[in-house]
Design an enzyme around this catalytic site. Structure first.
Site, mmCIF file in Angstrom:
data_model
loop_
_atom_site.group_PDB
_atom_site.id
_atom_site.type_symbol
_atom_site.label_atom_id
_atom_site.label_comp_id
_atom_site.label_asym_id
_atom_site.label_seq_id
_atom_site.Cartn_x
_atom_site.Cartn_y
_atom_site.Cartn_z
ATOM 1 N N ASP A 159 0.680 -1.084 -0.106
ATOM 2 C CA ASP A 159 -0.087 -0.043 -0.036
ATOM 3 C C ASP A 159 0.835 1.113 0.044
ATOM 4 O O ASP A 159 1.816 1.467 0.823
ATOM 5 C CB ASP A 159 -0.846 -0.029 1.251
ATOM 6 N N ASP A 230 -10.477 3.998 -1.647
ATOM 7 C CA ASP A 230 -11.075 2.822 -0.806
ATOM 8 C C ASP A 230 -12.705 2.704 -0.842
ATOM 9 O O ASP A 230 -13.547 3.723 -1.103
ATOM 10 C CB ASP A 230 -10.713 3.018 0.762
HETATM 11 C C1 GLA Z 1 -5.546 2.252 2.911
HETATM 12 C C2 GLA Z 1 -6.111 0.970 2.103
HETATM 13 C C3 GLA Z 1 -6.916 0.204 2.626
HETATM 14 C C4 GLA Z 1 -6.479 -0.449 3.984
HETATM 15 C C5 GLA Z 1 -5.919 0.854 4.702
HETATM 16 C C6 GLA Z 1 -5.194 0.330 6.088
HETATM 17 O O1 GLA Z 1 -6.471 3.140 3.095
HETATM 18 O O2 GLA Z 1 -6.509 1.248 0.650
HETATM 19 O O3 GLA Z 1 -7.420 -0.764 2.006
HETATM 20 O O4 GLA Z 1 -5.516 -1.677 3.633
HETATM 21 O O5 GLA Z 1 -5.161 1.674 4.156
HETATM 22 O O6 GLA Z 1 -4.489 1.111 6.699
#
Ligand code: GLA
Length: 409
Positions: A159, A230
Site C-alpha cells: 500500500d 477505498d
Molecule cells: C489504505 C488501503 C485500505 C487499507 C488501509 C489500511 O487506506 O487502501 O484498503 O489497507 O490503508 O491502513
C-alpha cells in the site's frame, strides 16, 4: 583423445556424471520444477480491514480461518486469510521487523492457517510507514520479503501510503511524471524482492489506480492492482466503483487482475439487493473476491450470497475475461462477460430508484449481439429464464439480474 568441438562438449557436460556408458539406457534427468503460478483466477479469501480496521488481532485471524472452513466458504473457493494493516511492530538493530503485541507469533499463525488448508496474506507498503502509521518496508524490501517467506506468507498487499508524501513529493516536487517513476520503481523493487525470496506469493498493489496502474502493473510482477480509492459499505461507494471499471476489461487476465477493492457484502447498511449487486458486479468484473465481513456472526442470507457457487463460477471462469459495459439505459446498466466454452454472462443492474417499477426497462438483445430467444439461468433464483428481444424486465431498486446463457445466439 579425439578432438571434440567445444560446443558439443558443453552440450554433453550436464550428462557427464550419469552417462558412463552410452549403450545403457539412462534415467530421465529431473526437470527443473516450474514456479507455481499464482492468481490464475482472481484470488478469493477474506481480509481483516473492512470489518476490524485497526483492531484486528491474532485471535480474529484464527477465528476467521475456522469460520471459513465451518461456513463452507473454503469449499466455495475462499482460500486466502489476509491480515491488513496494524500487525507491525518495530525493527531491531539488524533491521528485522517484529510483530506487535496483537500478533505474538506470525509463524505459528501461518502454521495454524495452513493446517486448515488455507493461505495467509499480509500487508506492507513501499514507504517508511503504512497508512495506519505502522512500520512499512522502505529500505528493507529484500529483508521483509525474506521474512514473509520464512513465516510462510502467501500474499502481500503493498500500500502506497507515506511513500507518496515522504518520497514522491519530497524527491520530485512539482514533477508528477517523476513522482510516478519513483512509485513504479518502488513497486518493482518489492516485486523483485518477492521473486527472489523463492516463495510464491500473490502480489497485490494498492495505490488507488494512479498513473493507469493497469498499464504497468504486470511489468512489476503484480497479480492485482487497486483501480480506485477505498470502498466503504454504502451503495454510493459500491456504485461509483462499478462506474470506474468501464474500459478496463482488456487489462485483466490470468495472473493479473483489476481490483475494485475488497467486498463489503454483509457490512454496513447495504440492503440485500445491494449486497447481491455488489457481489454480481465483482464477479462480472473478474475481481478478487475478498470478503470483509464478520464471519463468526454472518447471517444466513449473507452466507447465501457469498457462497453462491454459480456466481462464483462467473468470477472464476477460466477464460479470465472481465465484463464490459455494453449499454446504459437511464440508470439501468447492461454488462456482458464472455465465458469459457462459448457461454455468456449478462448482468442487468438497476442503479436507479423507482423508474423500473413505473415504466419497465425493455431489454435490447441486439445491442448485446444476440438474436432471438436466449435460454439461460437466473443465478440468484437458480431458475431457468428466457430472454427475448424487447422483453420487459422489472428489476428492484439497486438489484441485479444475473443470467448465464450457455449457448448464446
Ligand atoms: C489504505 C488501503 C485500505 C487499507 C488501509 C489500511 O487506506 O487502501 O484498503 O489497507 O490503508 O491502513
Amino acid at each position: 583423445m579425439k578432438f571434440v568441438p567445444l560446443a558439443l562438449l558443453s552440450l554433453a557436460l550436464p550428462l557427464a556424471g550419469a552417462a558412463q556408458s552410452a549403450s545403457k539406457p539412462q534415467p530421465a534427468q529431473p526437470k527443473a520444477a516450474a514456479a507455481p503460478l499464482v492468481a490464475q483466477t482472481p484470488p478469493m479469501g477474506w481480509n481483516s480491514w473492512n470489518f476490524f480496521h485497526r483492531n484486528v488481532t491474532e485471535q480474529d485471524i484464527k477465528n476467521a480461518a475456522d469460520q471459513m472452513v465451518a461456513t463452507g466458504m473454503k469449499d466455495a473457493g475462499y482460500i486466502y486469510v489476509n491480515i491488513d494493516d496494524t500487525w507491525e511492530g518495530e525493527r531491531d538493530a539488524a533491521g528485522v521487523l517484529h510483530t506487535n503485541e496483537k500478533f505474538p507469533d506470525m509463524k505459528g499463525l501461518a502454521d495454524y492457517v495452513h493446517s486448515r488448508g488455507l493461505k495467509l496474506g499480509i500487508y506492507s507498503g513501499p514507504g517508511a510507514k503504512t497508512c495506519a502509521g505502522y512500520a512499512a518496508s522502505l529500505g528493507h524490501e529484500e529483508q521483509d520479503a525474506q521474512l514473509y517467506a520464512a513465516w510462510g506468507i502467501d500474499y502481500l498487499k503493498y500500500d502506497l501510503c507515506s511513500f507518496r508524501h515522504d518520497t514522491m513529493e519530497a524527491q520530485a516536487p512539482n514533477d508528477e511524471a517523476g513522482q510516478m517513476r519513483l512509485m513504479i520503481a518502488a513497486y518493482d523493487k518489492m516485486g523483485k524482492a518477492l521473486k527472489a525470496s523463492g516463495r510464491p506469493m500473490v502480489y497485490s498493489l494498492c495505490q488507488y489506480g494512479w498513473d493507469a496502474v493497469w498499464e504497468w502493473g504486470p511489468s512489476v510482477g503484480a497479480n492485482l492492482w487497486r483501480t480506485t480509492g477505498d470502498v466503504n459499505a454504502s451503495w454510493p461507494s459500491i456504485y461509483s466503483i462499478v462506474e470506474r471499471q468501464a474500459g478496463l476489461a482488456k487489462y485483466a487476465g490470468p495472473g493479473h487482475w483489476n481490483d475494485p477493492d475488497m467486498l463489503e457484502v454483509g457490512n454496513g447498511t447495504l440492503s440485500l439487493a445491494e449486497n447481491r449487486s455488489h457481489f454480481s458486479m465483482w464477479a462480472m468484473l473478474a475481481a478478487p473476491l475478498l470478503a470483509g465481513n464478520d464471519l463468526p456472526n454472518m447471517k444466513p442470507e449473507i452466507k447465501a450470497i457469498l457462497t453462491n457457487k454459480d456466481v462464483i463460477a462467473i468470477d472464476q471462469d477460466k477464460l479470465g475475461r472481465q465484463a464490459q459495459r455494453v449499454y446504459v439505459d437511464g440508470q439501468v446498466e447492461i454488462w456482458t462477460r464472455p465465458l469459457a466454452g462459448g457461454a455468456l454472462a449478462v448482468a442487468i443492474l438497476n442503479a436507479g430508484d423507482d423508474r423500473v417499477a413505473t415504466h419497465p426497462f425493455h431489454l435490447n438483445l441486439a445491442k448485446l449481439g444476440l438474436h432471438g430467444l436466449q435460454k439461460g439461468k437466473d443465478l440468484w433464483t437458480g431458475k431457468e429464464i428466457a430472454l427475448t428481444e424487447g422483453q420487459k424486465l422489472e428489476i428492484g431498486h439497486h438489484d441485479t439480474l444475473l443470467v448465464r446463457i450457455p449457448q448464446p445466439k
